[in-house]
Design a protein around this motif. Structure first.
Motif, PDB file in Angstrom:
ATOM      1  N   PHE A  49       0.810  -1.225   0.000  1.00 19.19           N
ATOM      2  CA  PHE A  49       0.000   0.000   0.000  1.00 19.19           C
ATOM      3  C   PHE A  49       0.845   1.277   0.000  1.00 19.19           C
ATOM      4  CE2 PHE A  49      -3.518  -2.671   0.350  1.00 19.19           C
ATOM      5  CZ  PHE A  49      -4.716  -1.990   0.479  1.00 19.19           C
ATOM      6  N   PHE A  50       2.154   1.187  -0.183  1.00 17.28           N
ATOM      7  CA  PHE A  50       2.994   2.378  -0.267  1.00 17.28           C
ATOM      8  C   PHE A  50       3.087   2.800  -1.730  1.00 17.28           C
ATOM      9  CE2 PHE A  50       4.521   0.533   3.766  1.00 17.28           C
ATOM     10  CZ  PHE A  50       4.236   1.620   4.591  1.00 17.28           C
ATOM     11  N   ILE A  51       2.315   3.796  -2.081  1.00 17.63           N
ATOM     12  CA  ILE A  51       2.165   4.237  -3.463  1.00 17.63           C
ATOM     13  C   ILE A  51       3.257   5.232  -3.821  1.00 17.63           C
ATOM     14  CG2 ILE A  51       0.626   5.486  -5.047  1.00 17.63           C
ATOM     15  CD1 ILE A  51      -1.713   4.341  -3.331  1.00 17.63           C
ATOM     16  N   ASP A  52       3.895   5.010  -4.946  1.00 11.58           N
ATOM     17  CA  ASP A  52       4.880   5.952  -5.470  1.00 11.58           C
ATOM     18  C   ASP A  52       4.094   7.046  -6.200  1.00 11.58           C
ATOM     19  OD1 ASP A  52       6.783   7.384  -6.916  1.00 11.58           O
ATOM     20  OD2 ASP A  52       7.946   5.592  -7.454  1.00 11.58           O
ATOM     21  N   VAL A  53       3.764   8.097  -5.471  1.00 10.60           N
ATOM     22  CA  VAL A  53       2.888   9.146  -5.987  1.00 10.60           C
ATOM     23  C   VAL A  53       3.487   9.817  -7.224  1.00 10.60           C
ATOM     24  CG1 VAL A  53       1.771  11.355  -5.438  1.00 10.60           C
ATOM     25  CG2 VAL A  53       1.786   9.504  -3.751  1.00 10.60           C
ATOM     26  N   ALA A  54       4.770  10.098  -7.215  1.00 11.28           N
ATOM     27  CA  ALA A  54       5.404  10.758  -8.370  1.00 11.28           C
ATOM     28  C   ALA A  54       5.296   9.892  -9.624  1.00 11.28           C
ATOM     29  CB  ALA A  54       6.867  11.081  -8.064  1.00 11.28           C
ATOM     30  N   ALA A  55       5.556   8.595  -9.485  1.00  7.81           N
ATOM     31  CA  ALA A  55       5.458   7.684 -10.639  1.00  7.81           C
ATOM     32  C   ALA A  55       4.021   7.583 -11.135  1.00  7.81           C
ATOM     33  CB  ALA A  55       5.999   6.305 -10.270  1.00  7.81           C
ATOM     34  N   MET A  85      -6.490   7.069  -5.263  1.00  7.42           N
ATOM     35  CA  MET A  85      -7.200   8.299  -5.628  1.00  7.42           C
ATOM     36  C   MET A  85      -6.850   9.433  -4.665  1.00  7.42           C
ATOM     37  SD  MET A  85     -10.962   6.915  -6.591  1.00  7.42           S
ATOM     38  CE  MET A  85     -11.220   5.707  -7.868  1.00  7.42           C
ATOM     39  N   ASP A  86      -6.871   9.148  -3.370  1.00 11.54           N
ATOM     40  CA  ASP A  86      -6.586  10.181  -2.372  1.00 11.54           C
ATOM     41  C   ASP A  86      -5.168  10.716  -2.489  1.00 11.54           C
ATOM     42  OD1 ASP A  86      -9.144   9.893  -1.358  1.00 11.54           O
ATOM     43  OD2 ASP A  86      -8.531   8.670   0.351  1.00 11.54           O
ATOM     44  N   PHE A  93      -2.496  18.948  -7.324  1.00  4.92           N
ATOM     45  CA  PHE A  93      -2.167  18.241  -8.566  1.00  4.92           C
ATOM     46  C   PHE A  93      -3.405  18.173  -9.452  1.00  4.92           C
ATOM     47  CE2 PHE A  93      -2.076  14.275 -11.087  1.00  4.92           C
ATOM     48  CZ  PHE A  93      -0.976  14.557 -11.888  1.00  4.92           C
ATOM     49  N   ALA A  94      -4.482  17.590  -8.932  1.00  4.36           N
ATOM     50  CA  ALA A  94      -5.667  17.357  -9.751  1.00  4.36           C
ATOM     51  C   ALA A  94      -6.807  18.328  -9.458  1.00  4.36           C
ATOM     52  CB  ALA A  94      -6.157  15.921  -9.557  1.00  4.36           C
TER      53      ALA A  94
END
Length: 190
Positions: A49-55, A85-86, A93-94
């Motif tokens: 669950f550790f999302i690479d937000v930049a990628a 999504m969060d 950003f969005a």
């Protein structure tokens, strides 16, 4: 747009137990080799669950249409997709002062465990699938994205194999021309 004039599509696939999936697996098999489609299995990519937000944001920026393919879980999406999504589509950003998703398209591709009749005011769920997906539609609007009609396969495990295969084929065909094809809004498994 791709060189063939087709939009670049990112299918964000979120299924916590893909080995047990019947319909979603068949749908993925039908779209895996489409040249304008990138399939991104976030449960395979981020089991911790550790999302690479930049990628993830780079993926979003490189595509014109975001397709969120998942089973309906407790009137929503699986937990990792909500986290995605969060984190990825966040303020700055969005939305808010960010506008990186403005002009992109959002399509929810959903499988349900119940029959279509369960998604009516008089049915088991007491509301329509459009009502249940309203938070996703509002999220798309917040991110200044165009909402495309959802694609829904009801009764995903119980629908006859031929109907499930027809749905997978129609989904694949829709992805080759999503803005000029009205497959969105079709509900199979009625």
């Amino acid at each position: 747009m791709t060189t063939q004039g087709q939009p670049r599509i990112l299918v964000i696939y979120a299924h916590p137990d893909p080995q047990e999936s019947v319909a979603n697996r068949e749908m993925l098999e039908a779209i895996t080799n489409l040249p304008n489609v990138t399939v991104h299995d976030i449960y395979a990519e981020y089991p911790d669950f550790f999302i690479d937000v930049a990628a993830e944001r780079e993926r979003v920026l490189a595509h014109d249409i975001l397709v969120f393919q998942h089973p309906l879980y407790m009137y929503s999406c699986p937990a990792l997709l909500k986290e995605w999504m969060d984190m990825v589509l966040s303020k700055g950003f969005a939305h808010g002062e960010g506008n990186q998703t403005q002009g992109k398209y959002w399509c929810s591709v959903i499988t349900t465990g119940g029959a279509a009749e369960a998604y009516t005011p008089d049915g088991y769920n007491r509301c329509s699938i459009d009502d249940i997906l309203k938070p996703f539609e509002l999220s798309a609007a917040l991110c200044r994205m165009e909402w495309l009609k959802p694609i829904v396969l009801h009764w995903a495990r119980r629908v006859p194999a031929g109907e499930r295969q027809a749905h997978a084929k129609a989904y694949s065909q829709w992805l080759t021309s999503p803005l000029g094809n009205n497959f969105g809004g079709v509900e199979y498994g009625k």
